[in-house]
Design a protein around this motif. Structure first.
Motif: not given
Length: 198
Positions: A86-97, A163-169, A183-185
């Protein structure tokens, strides 16, 4: 003789703002603009291949400069060779938030914990020791423009979930006796599967 206090109003009138205050305000504005753009345009899931270690390193790099000096960020060992797509930038951004929201709410410790998941699934818990959410917000926490913080935009969690949902999570608020727990999957691949596809 009147006493002059260093209040935000006094700073605005005199133009005296410390460098630290200015940098902090610029970071807040940068997050606001990024959240608004991601919400308006939808964050791209991307097709980049990266590891769990890459995700944890990107998270640390984003949070550490903004973490309060007296607070701690605890990350899991990234020695499990899981592949993500996926997008490392967007996933790390979601966790950063999630982490920065906790610090802004008053948490002194935020921990990211790896949970057991089904095969092909990475599960994480993001926990903090802050004051937690008001009961009336728990069912609405992911709605856009809903915030429990004065001056909060209410976009950070909505963008993180998107962001997480766009990554199938999935991203959800879990019950916690202290602070907040999200909790994130995410779908992931074992190294052998990543090598076979490459």
């Amino acid at each position: 003789m009147p006493v002059i206090c260093a209040t935000p109003t006094w700073r605005r009138l005199t133009g005296r703002v410390s460098r630290v205050e200015l940098v902090e305000r610029l970071r807040q504005l940068e997050r606001l603009v990024a959240d608004m753009l991601a919400f308006a345009h939808g964050a791209d899931a991307g097709d980049q291949r990266f590891s769990f270690a890459d995700l944890m390193h990107a998270l640390a790099a984003a949070v550490e400069p903004q973490r309060p000096a007296t607070a701690r960020l605890c990350l899991p060992a990234a020695n499990v060779p899981l592949g993500l797509r996926g997008s490392l930038e967007n996933l790390s951004g979601a966790l950063t938030n999630l982490c920065l929201n906790a610090f802004e709410a008053g948490a002194t410790e935020v921990s990211v914990q790896r949970l057991r998941g089904a095969p092909g699934q990475l599960r994480l818990a993001i926990c903090d020791d802050g004051p937690g959410l008001a009961a009336e917000l728990t069912g609405r926490v992911f709605e856009p423009f809903v915030s429990g913080r004065p001056g909060g935009t209410g976009l950070g969690l909505a963008v993180a979930r998107a962001v997480v949902e766009r990554h199938g999570g999935t991203l959800l608020l879990a019950e916690s006796s202290l602070g907040c727990r999200f909790e994130l999957a995410l779908p992931c691949q074992l190294p052998a599967l990543v090598a076979l596809e490459a």
